[in-house]
Write a protein that holds these residues in place. Structure first.
Motif, PDB file in Angstrom:
ATOM      1  N   TRP A  61       0.822  -1.200   0.000  1.00  0.00           N
ATOM      2  CA  TRP A  61       0.000   0.000   0.000  1.00  0.00           C
ATOM      3  C   TRP A  61       0.869   1.268   0.000  1.00  0.00           C
ATOM      4  O   TRP A  61       0.634   2.211  -0.743  1.00  0.00           O
ATOM      5  CB  TRP A  61      -0.949  -0.003   1.205  1.00  0.00           C
ATOM      6  CG  TRP A  61      -2.052   0.979   1.024  1.00  0.00           C
ATOM      7  CD1 TRP A  61      -2.031   2.284   1.411  1.00  0.00           C
ATOM      8  CD2 TRP A  61      -3.305   0.770   0.364  1.00  0.00           C
ATOM      9  NE1 TRP A  61      -3.210   2.897   1.039  1.00  0.00           N
ATOM     10  CE2 TRP A  61      -4.008   1.996   0.400  1.00  0.00           C
ATOM     11  CE3 TRP A  61      -3.902  -0.338  -0.246  1.00  0.00           C
ATOM     12  CZ2 TRP A  61      -5.275   2.148  -0.145  1.00  0.00           C
ATOM     13  CZ3 TRP A  61      -5.175  -0.183  -0.790  1.00  0.00           C
ATOM     14  CH2 TRP A  61      -5.841   1.040  -0.741  1.00  0.00           C
ATOM     15  N   VAL A  62       1.887   1.248   0.838  1.00  0.00           N
ATOM     16  CA  VAL A  62       2.777   2.422   0.907  1.00  0.00           C
ATOM     17  C   VAL A  62       3.448   2.616  -0.448  1.00  0.00           C
ATOM     18  O   VAL A  62       3.580   3.723  -0.953  1.00  0.00           O
ATOM     19  CB  VAL A  62       3.831   2.227   2.017  1.00  0.00           C
ATOM     20  CG1 VAL A  62       4.907   3.288   1.937  1.00  0.00           C
ATOM     21  CG2 VAL A  62       3.156   2.272   3.384  1.00  0.00           C
ATOM     22  N   LYS A  63       3.814   1.487  -1.048  1.00  0.00           N
ATOM     23  CA  LYS A  63       4.490   1.560  -2.328  1.00  0.00           C
ATOM     24  C   LYS A  63       3.595   2.191  -3.390  1.00  0.00           C
ATOM     25  O   LYS A  63       4.015   3.045  -4.149  1.00  0.00           O
ATOM     26  CB  LYS A  63       4.853   0.137  -2.763  1.00  0.00           C
ATOM     27  CG  LYS A  63       5.941   0.077  -3.795  1.00  0.00           C
ATOM     28  CD  LYS A  63       6.455  -1.338  -3.809  1.00  0.00           C
ATOM     29  CE  LYS A  63       7.293  -1.619  -5.017  1.00  0.00           C
ATOM     30  NZ  LYS A  63       7.675  -3.028  -5.049  1.00  0.00           N
ATOM     31  N   SER A  64       2.326   1.776  -3.422  1.00  0.00           N
ATOM     32  CA  SER A  64       1.494   2.310  -4.492  1.00  0.00           C
ATOM     33  C   SER A  64       0.932   3.691  -4.160  1.00  0.00           C
ATOM     34  O   SER A  64       0.502   4.402  -5.046  1.00  0.00           O
ATOM     35  CB  SER A  64       0.374   1.339  -4.844  1.00  0.00           C
ATOM     36  OG  SER A  64      -0.393   1.069  -3.709  1.00  0.00           O
ATOM     37  N   HIS A  65       0.923   4.072  -2.906  1.00  0.00           N
ATOM     38  CA  HIS A  65       0.285   5.349  -2.592  1.00  0.00           C
ATOM     39  C   HIS A  65       1.230   6.448  -2.108  1.00  0.00           C
ATOM     40  O   HIS A  65       0.952   7.618  -2.309  1.00  0.00           O
ATOM     41  CB  HIS A  65      -0.819   5.160  -1.556  1.00  0.00           C
ATOM     42  CG  HIS A  65      -2.008   4.417  -2.087  1.00  0.00           C
ATOM     43  ND1 HIS A  65      -2.020   3.052  -2.234  1.00  0.00           N
ATOM     44  CD2 HIS A  65      -3.195   4.858  -2.530  1.00  0.00           C
ATOM     45  CE1 HIS A  65      -3.191   2.690  -2.727  1.00  0.00           C
ATOM     46  NE2 HIS A  65      -3.919   3.761  -2.919  1.00  0.00           N
ATOM     47  N   TYR A  66       2.274   6.090  -1.400  1.00  0.00           N
ATOM     48  CA  TYR A  66       3.036   7.159  -0.751  1.00  0.00           C
ATOM     49  C   TYR A  66       4.503   7.231  -1.130  1.00  0.00           C
ATOM     50  O   TYR A  66       5.161   8.227  -0.873  1.00  0.00           O
ATOM     51  CB  TYR A  66       2.928   7.022   0.769  1.00  0.00           C
ATOM     52  CG  TYR A  66       1.492   6.993   1.228  1.00  0.00           C
ATOM     53  CD1 TYR A  66       0.674   8.110   1.052  1.00  0.00           C
ATOM     54  CD2 TYR A  66       0.931   5.850   1.785  1.00  0.00           C
ATOM     55  CE1 TYR A  66      -0.656   8.093   1.428  1.00  0.00           C
ATOM     56  CE2 TYR A  66      -0.403   5.820   2.162  1.00  0.00           C
ATOM     57  CZ  TYR A  66      -1.189   6.946   1.980  1.00  0.00           C
ATOM     58  OH  TYR A  66      -2.497   6.926   2.348  1.00  0.00           O
ATOM     59  N   VAL A  67       5.039   6.164  -1.720  1.00  0.00           N
ATOM     60  CA  VAL A  67       6.492   6.142  -1.845  1.00  0.00           C
ATOM     61  C   VAL A  67       7.011   7.244  -2.776  1.00  0.00           C
ATOM     62  O   VAL A  67       8.060   7.829  -2.533  1.00  0.00           O
ATOM     63  CB  VAL A  67       6.989   4.730  -2.253  1.00  0.00           C
ATOM     64  CG1 VAL A  67       7.218   4.626  -3.719  1.00  0.00           C
ATOM     65  CG2 VAL A  67       8.223   4.364  -1.482  1.00  0.00           C
ATOM     66  N   ASP A  68       6.244   7.594  -3.778  1.00  0.00           N
ATOM     67  CA  ASP A  68       6.685   8.658  -4.690  1.00  0.00           C
ATOM     68  C   ASP A  68       6.835   9.981  -3.941  1.00  0.00           C
ATOM     69  O   ASP A  68       7.798  10.715  -4.129  1.00  0.00           O
ATOM     70  CB  ASP A  68       5.689   8.862  -5.841  1.00  0.00           C
ATOM     71  CG  ASP A  68       5.717   7.676  -6.796  1.00  0.00           C
ATOM     72  OD1 ASP A  68       6.703   6.906  -6.734  1.00  0.00           O
ATOM     73  OD2 ASP A  68       4.763   7.519  -7.571  1.00  0.00           O
ATOM     74  N   ARG A  69       5.870  10.212  -3.095  1.00  0.00           N
ATOM     75  CA  ARG A  69       5.909  11.457  -2.345  1.00  0.00           C
ATOM     76  C   ARG A  69       7.070  11.449  -1.352  1.00  0.00           C
ATOM     77  O   ARG A  69       7.743  12.455  -1.150  1.00  0.00           O
ATOM     78  CB  ARG A  69       4.571  11.644  -1.631  1.00  0.00           C
ATOM     79  CG  ARG A  69       4.402  12.993  -0.983  1.00  0.00           C
ATOM     80  CD  ARG A  69       4.461  14.129  -2.002  1.00  0.00           C
ATOM     81  NE  ARG A  69       4.575  15.415  -1.335  1.00  0.00           N
ATOM     82  CZ  ARG A  69       5.253  16.450  -1.814  1.00  0.00           C
ATOM     83  NH1 ARG A  69       5.882  16.357  -2.976  1.00  0.00           N
ATOM     84  NH2 ARG A  69       5.298  17.578  -1.152  1.00  0.00           N
ATOM     85  N   ILE A  70       7.287  10.288  -0.735  1.00  0.00           N
ATOM     86  CA  ILE A  70       8.418  10.196   0.201  1.00  0.00           C
ATOM     87  C   ILE A  70       9.716  10.487  -0.546  1.00  0.00           C
ATOM     88  O   ILE A  70      10.573  11.224  -0.085  1.00  0.00           O
ATOM     89  CB  ILE A  70       8.481   8.786   0.852  1.00  0.00           C
ATOM     90  CG1 ILE A  70       7.204   8.527   1.658  1.00  0.00           C
ATOM     91  CG2 ILE A  70       9.711   8.659   1.716  1.00  0.00           C
ATOM     92  CD1 ILE A  70       7.137   7.144   2.298  1.00  0.00           C
ATOM     93  N   ARG A  71       9.822   9.921  -1.745  1.00  0.00           N
ATOM     94  CA  ARG A  71      11.048  10.138  -2.517  1.00  0.00           C
ATOM     95  C   ARG A  71      11.221  11.623  -2.861  1.00  0.00           C
ATOM     96  O   ARG A  71      12.300  12.180  -2.684  1.00  0.00           O
ATOM     97  CB  ARG A  71      11.054   9.280  -3.784  1.00  0.00           C
ATOM     98  CG  ARG A  71      12.399   9.388  -4.455  1.00  0.00           C
ATOM     99  CD  ARG A  71      12.622   8.581  -5.734  1.00  0.00           C
ATOM    100  NE  ARG A  71      11.801   7.423  -5.915  1.00  0.00           N
ATOM    101  CZ  ARG A  71      10.709   7.377  -6.667  1.00  0.00           C
ATOM    102  NH1 ARG A  71      10.309   8.457  -7.321  1.00  0.00           N
ATOM    103  NH2 ARG A  71      10.021   6.275  -6.797  1.00  0.00           N
ATOM    104  N   ASP A  72      10.136  12.254  -3.299  1.00  0.00           N
ATOM    105  CA  ASP A  72      10.223  13.688  -3.614  1.00  0.00           C
ATOM    106  C   ASP A  72      10.726  14.493  -2.421  1.00  0.00           C
ATOM    107  O   ASP A  72      11.603  15.332  -2.545  1.00  0.00           O
ATOM    108  CB  ASP A  72       8.829  14.251  -3.970  1.00  0.00           C
ATOM    109  CG  ASP A  72       8.368  13.734  -5.316  1.00  0.00           C
ATOM    110  OD1 ASP A  72       9.198  13.126  -6.030  1.00  0.00           O
ATOM    111  OD2 ASP A  72       7.181  13.936  -5.646  1.00  0.00           O
ATOM    112  N   LEU A  73      10.113  14.212  -1.286  1.00  0.00           N
ATOM    113  CA  LEU A  73      10.484  14.997  -0.104  1.00  0.00           C
ATOM    114  C   LEU A  73      11.929  14.717   0.298  1.00  0.00           C
ATOM    115  O   LEU A  73      12.657  15.596   0.726  1.00  0.00           O
ATOM    116  CB  LEU A  73       9.539  14.679   1.054  1.00  0.00           C
ATOM    117  CG  LEU A  73       8.113  15.227   0.893  1.00  0.00           C
ATOM    118  CD1 LEU A  73       7.199  14.654   1.958  1.00  0.00           C
ATOM    119  CD2 LEU A  73       8.106  16.755   0.983  1.00  0.00           C
TER     120      LEU A  73
END
Ligand code: ADP
Ligand code: MG
Length: 482
Positions: A61-73
């Protein structure tokens, strides 16, 4: 991972704590606590960061929903960052927040002995023998009966209930505890009770040896009060603490009743300690539960919090079609189903009720179902639905219109590209719903009513001064009312 120097990890931890702060503001507390808070930095190598996630389900779930944002930040911290890796700890029992439950167990000795058994890492689900539990089948009457129709097979999945459904299935299919508690919340008639019954049916069929108890919070309260009266609280406690899966529906009813809250909390902690699954539902999120003690509220939000959002058109149509298959004696033309899905938007219960009424009428008068008949029979229901636009509808519509994420409506971000649409949404909420300013503020990520008031004034001014804004607002209003 573990061969990295402590130095690198220390840096990464500092970076993570800054990234986390952003994430929390952006996604709000409920999402943050469920998905992001449990992540831990376990390594950093070659400009990649490794985060551990308690369970596979969460990782996906984290991978499909949040990981991109974590990477950006994180790229703000480490400009040449290569990526974020998510890993699941190999042997540790899945426990959120990295904490193994370590409350004082006040339960009976029998229960403590079991707690020792269950603190071993769980075996893979299929090999785990259900006979391992020493069962005290709870007496019949502590639970409530289950509705035969409320199964996973009969539950139609769409965007608005995808997460809640996935989490419920997880709980039903696994004998090891996945996340504790599973907290399902959402407005009335959106499928909370249906999902809880579905979990119970599934477990009864697949693992008949496990004891599952489903009951409403009211019934829980009633039983507790009765036990108090008959000075029999000991067996009350024991009953509940001997179940494998406890589901309590509509916990908002426990608010304000202090002794019941206390007992509920102890039972809840005891079950979590013994590694039993708890599933809770409410009409609002843990943090919005008023009249419930802070420590209980916060504890309820520790596991997985999944909301059932208002349905969209596709889901409503899907539900009607699936209900028609079940009804099957009467054929309902597609046009009528589409009409109902368009017009009855409040909740699934009313939607079903509408369909049932039309079908019943047609059977009664012996005429086939037509659009005219549906309009006629459902006049009152349709009128009531026309008047209702919810704040969530408005937020979703406005977010779509301005190409934002729904979470931007609630988050604290202050850039103008987000602030203006948010103000438009608040303005529309004031115009189109009967909600008060404080209520609207709360729905927008817990803002103060003065913020809402300011937004309303600002948009009123801008509508006079800027024809683009005036057009946007009018169009949105028409879409929402149409
Ligand atoms: P809640 O407990 O959230 O108030 P319920 O679970 O009682 O809502 O659901 C109300 C009615 O709508 C039930 O008859 C239920 O079967 C039906 N329902 C809700 N969501 C769905 C869905 N996704 N698919 C099929 N039926 C649904
Ligand atoms: Mg219900």
């Amino acid at each position: 991972m573990s061969d990295d120097s402590g130095m690198a990890i220390e840096h990464a931890e500092e970076q993570w704590s800054r990234v986390r702060t952003h994430l929390q503001t952006e996604f709000g507390d409920a999402t943050f606590n469920s998905w992001l808070k449990p992540l831990r930095v376990v390594g950093q190598k070659d400009n990649s960061v490794v985060l551990s996630v308690p369970t596979r389900f969460m990782r996906d779930w984290v991978k499909s929903h949040y990981v991109d944002r974590i990477r950006d930040l994180w790229t703000r911290e480490v400009p040449n960052l290569r990526g974020i890796e998510l890993t699941i700890p190999a042997t540790k029992r899945p426990a959120l927040n990295g904490a193994n439950p370590s409350y004082n167990s006040e339960g009976p000795a029998k229960a403590s002995a079991r707690s020792a058994t269950s603190s071993r890492p769980p075996a893979p689900p299929r090999q785990r023998a259900t006979a391992k539990y020493d069962h005290h089948e709870p007496p019949e009457d502590i639970g409530a009966p289950l509705d035969r129709r409320y199964t996973f097979d009969n539950f139609v999945v769409g965007n608005s209930n995808e997460l809640a459904h996935a989490a419920a299935r997880r709980v039903a299919e696994n004998t090891s505890v996945q996340f504790n508690p599973l907290f399902l919340y959402g407005g009335v008639g959106l499928g909370k009770t249906h999902l809880m019954h579905a979990i119970a049916w599934h477990i009864r069929e697949q693992h008949p040896g496990r004891s599952v108890v489903y009951l409403s919070a009211e019934k829980f309260m009633y039983q507790f009060v009765r036990a108090l009266r008959y000075k029999d609280t000991m067996s009350f406690k024991q009953q509940f603490r001997s179940v494998d899966v406890l589901m309590i529906d509509d916990v908002q009813f426990i608010s304000g009743k202090e002794s019941t809250q206390e007992e509920f909390f102890h039972t809840f902690n005891a079950l979590v300690d013994f590694n039993r699954q708890v599933v809770i539902s409410a009409d609002r999120s843990p943090s919005d539960l008023e009249g419930i003690e802070e420590r209980i509220r916060s504890r309820l939000g520790w596991g997985m919090v999944a909301d059932l959002q208002p349905t969209d058109y596709e889901l409503r149509l899907g539900i009607l079609q699936s209900k028609c298959e079940i009804l099957d004696r009467v054929s309902v033309p597609g046009r009528v189903l589409e009409f109902l899905a368009h017009r009855i938007t409040s909740n699934v219960r009313e939607l079903e009720g509408g369909l049932n009424r039309v079908v019943a009428y047609s059977t009664l008068v012996g005429r086939p179902v037509t659009l005219e008949m549906a309009q006629d029979v459902l006049q009152d229901l349709l009128r009531a639905n026309d008047r209702r636009v919810t704040i969530e509808d408005i937020q979703r519509r406005v977010a779509d219109y301005f190409n934002l994420r729904l979470s931007d409506m609630l988050a604290k971000r202050r850039s103008l590209s987000v602030v203006r649409p948010r103000q438009v949404a608040m303005y529309l909420a004031k115009q189109l719903t009967s909600r008060s300013l404080p209520e609207i503020g709360r729905k927008f990520g817990g803002r103060d009513h003065t913020t809402v008031m300011h937004a309303v004034r600002r948009i009123e001014e801008l509508r006079q001064a800027d024809s683009n804004i005036a057009d946007d607002v009018d169009l949105l209003r028409r879409m929402l009312e149409g």
